[in-house]
Structures are given as C-alpha cells and as structure tokens.
Design an enzyme around this catalytic site. Sequence first.
Site, PDB file in Angstrom:
ATOM      1  CG  PHE A  26     -57.915  76.869 -66.047  1.00 21.86           C
ATOM      2  CD1 PHE A  26     -56.635  76.938 -66.581  1.00 21.86           C
ATOM      3  CD2 PHE A  26     -58.239  75.777 -65.251  1.00 21.86           C
ATOM      4  CE1 PHE A  26     -55.696  75.949 -66.327  1.00 21.86           C
ATOM      5  CE2 PHE A  26     -57.305  74.791 -64.993  1.00 21.86           C
ATOM      6  CZ  PHE A  26     -56.034  74.877 -65.528  1.00 21.86           C
ATOM      7  N   GLY A  59     -57.223  77.674 -55.139  1.00 21.89           N
ATOM      8  CA  GLY A  59     -58.118  76.606 -55.570  1.00 21.89           C
ATOM      9  C   GLY A  59     -58.371  76.714 -57.061  1.00 21.89           C
ATOM     10  N   GLY A  60     -58.427  75.563 -57.738  1.00 19.78           N
ATOM     11  CA  GLY A  60     -58.662  75.583 -59.178  1.00 19.78           C
ATOM     12  C   GLY A  60     -57.622  76.433 -59.866  1.00 19.78           C
ATOM     13  CD  GLU A  61     -60.035  79.134 -62.490  1.00 17.15           C
ATOM     14  OE1 GLU A  61     -60.903  79.981 -62.660  1.00 17.15           O
ATOM     15  OE2 GLU A  61     -60.211  78.125 -61.777  1.00 17.15           O
ATOM     16  CD  GLU A  62     -61.063  82.076 -57.834  1.00 17.93           C
ATOM     17  OE1 GLU A  62     -60.917  82.247 -56.608  1.00 17.93           O
ATOM     18  OE2 GLU A  62     -62.142  82.275 -58.412  1.00 17.93           O
TER      19      GLU A  62
END
Length: 187
Positions: free
Chosen positions: A16, A53-56
């Site tokens: 990502f 969080g982030g791309e999770e």
Amino acid sequence: AMNIDLLFIMVGMDHFKDVNDTYGHHAGDLVLQQLSDILRIATRDTDTLIRWGGEEFLVVGRNVARHEAGQLAERIRAGIEEHPFEIGGGETIQKTCSLGFTFYPFLPKGPDFLTWEAVVDLADHCLYVAKHNGRNAWVGLSPTLEASWEALGTTPARKINSLIKSGKVNVLTSLPASAKIDWDVRI
C-alpha cells in the site's frame, strides 16, 4: 454459554505504501475508500468492519461455520484482486491483499483460553505470514479436536510450527499445497 463463533479476519493491502509514494496521499485515500466498499460487498450485513490502522481492516464475522471461513477470505481476496482501483484523473491501478484469520473463542471447549485481543493478534500473525509467503493470499488457523488448553499454552503464536506438526492446529490457506509456509515472521 451460547456457542457462537466469531471469525476475525485481518485484511491488509499489499504494497500500500507504494500507492502513497507513487501517486500521492489523495490516491491512497481513494484506494482505502474503495477497499472498504469491496469489504462491505464481500461480507454479510451481520459482519462488522473496522479500520484497524493504516491499510489494515478487521472483519468480525458472526455465526460463520469454521469450515466456511476460507470461502469468505477468498471472496475478499478475489474481490480486491479483480477491482480496478480509481486513483483520480481517470487512472486506475490493480492491487492485491493478504489476509489472516482465526476464530474466537479459539477453542470451542475453552472460551476463556485466549482473550479476543490475543485472537486478533493470532489473526494478525497469520496476515504477516501470508505477506511473508508471497502475498495475495490468505492464511488461517483452526484448532483440531486434539487441541487442548494444556497443549496450546498461553502464547500459541510463538510455537505455531510445533502445534501444526503435532496436529493441534490446522492451517487453512490459499497458498499452494506445495508451499513450505514459514511461520517465523516478526510482527
């Protein structure tokens, strides 16, 4: 106690950071919005979707039969792989994801064996294993009938290899049967 299993699926987009680095953060935001839409379509109304969080993202599936978990993971994986992600200006890119999953309670006969947080950590470990072993894949863990509280101990993530070898835990995965999965990844 009611025997209601929860399925925890951690979904992480592969590479990502490259989207943000190559196309900018606006493109990254567009990709995450579309990822969220794909997850909503692939899951059921009774499932819960959480940005972790982030791309999770964490998908919490309710009343999922343990033997059907792979079908849901595959639906998500394929949906992301097939989607042309719009990044603005009429441009699209292809992306893939990796997924890790397991169940809560981890041991149906021992609901207090692992906390939900420990089970999410186990799913997250499976996600990293999927990324570490080729990406665009899903990896899940399910205890076998031989599994017991005593056999698994308090930190199953630390000794997954031996739990698999001793038949206490089954691996469910989209990786080829010939793949020698390396579980020793550092999160």
